[in-house]
Design an enzyme around this catalytic site. Sequence first.
Site, PDB file in Angstrom:
ATOM      1  N   GLU A   4      -5.766   1.864  -4.363  1.00 20.39           N
ATOM      2  CA  GLU A   4      -4.914   1.250  -3.354  1.00 20.39           C
ATOM      3  C   GLU A   4      -4.150   0.077  -3.947  1.00 20.39           C
ATOM      4  O   GLU A   4      -4.501  -0.435  -5.019  1.00 20.39           O
ATOM      5  CB  GLU A   4      -5.769   0.736  -2.194  1.00 20.39           C
ATOM      6  N   HIS A  35      -2.765   0.591   6.829  1.00 12.02           N
ATOM      7  CA  HIS A  35      -3.094   0.626   5.405  1.00 12.02           C
ATOM      8  C   HIS A  35      -3.280   2.071   4.973  1.00 12.02           C
ATOM      9  O   HIS A  35      -3.628   2.942   5.782  1.00 12.02           O
ATOM     10  CB  HIS A  35      -4.370  -0.172   5.133  1.00 12.02           C
ATOM     11  N   CYS A  43       0.810  -1.224   0.000  1.00  8.46           N
ATOM     12  CA  CYS A  43       0.000   0.000   0.000  1.00  8.46           C
ATOM     13  C   CYS A  43       0.840   1.270   0.000  1.00  8.46           C
ATOM     14  O   CYS A  43       0.630   2.177  -0.813  1.00  8.46           O
ATOM     15  CB  CYS A  43      -0.967  -0.015   1.176  1.00  8.46           C
TER      16      CYS A  43
END
Length: 372
Positions: A343, A331, A277
């Site tokens: 993402e 994240h 990420c």
Amino acid sequence: MSLKKTMGALLVGAVTCASLTGGLALTEGTAAAAVTTFPVKTALDGRTVKDPNVKVGEHRIADMYPTGSMVSLVCQEEGPSYGGSTIWGLTTDGYWVPDAYIKTGSDGYVMGKCSIPKSYKAKADLNGRQKKGQDNNAPGAVVDKYKAGQSVKVTCQATAKGAIWDKTTDNLWVPDKYLKTGTNGFVQGLPRCDTGAGDTGGGSRVHGRNNGPAGPTSGTRQQKIERVISAATSQTGKGYDYAWGGGGKGGPSYGIHHFPDGNPANGDDYNRYGYDCSGLTLYAFWKGAGIDIGSWTGAQYRSGTKIPVSQMRRGDMIFWGKGDDAGTTTHVAIYLGNNKLIEAAPPRDGNSVHVRSLYERSAWTKHVIRVI
């Protein structure tokens, strides 16, 4: 990616992003040596050699262990003085770090000394190769250098052509699968021979955060935001996998850990090519606007202005974590507007870099981050 307290990626509902902030996994399948985890005083590079001055690249990974993260050590050994100490620690990843910058609670040894080289018996007669990844009868190969049942002394390990190779004390290479190491992966307590950059045996294999040219810094705020988003969306549809630790300023790269979720059935991120990420967000802001937002989620959460979620705009970064604690972030994604985000996230397949609708708002941090 925030390296957290366990080797596995931390789960938040259905999503996980490797947190490059913490203790890392033990090598798969091997009998675990005594491992102790310590806090990192300042960002530490991972080195394949105990040399303070070796350059980033083939033998050094920049900022592999961020400030405040946890690093897991297998053993310690003497080396060149660095930061006022001659002690170096070997991490569970197979990289050397200087003891002076780890909070071990002591100025001396706190673990057993490393025992390198390590000896393993050959499963069959083996030719010694001049370079890793070479065929059995490549030019310069020493025929039947190691006989079946003979003990082979190994100094370090590396990858080539998707397989692990062992370097012997004779400065020759043998395929790891033909030695009785007791594991199908890297041996805990043996250092890496190289980082994979400039791999002469199996092609170029850069693992972890990489470098690349900065994008333009000119233009209006909105122009910069659109370039950042364009850089991120340009990575969709290219078949990039989710790779823990993968990606950076230079685009996609190979991951840095084996089985980060602790389940070998899910495959090996060290040999996956793509992003995690924070590798994707690092690339997007660097390529799109020449802005270095940091290499992991905690640093990225501190890289801009905190904005209430209710005032979120296109180009803001969304984080999963607790309150405003950057250390809990697991994240990150970029908001695209119209209830969409981009993402890099599991599942680990060729669609890991993707656009999707907003989700799990209850697991977000208190604020989004506006860098531009």
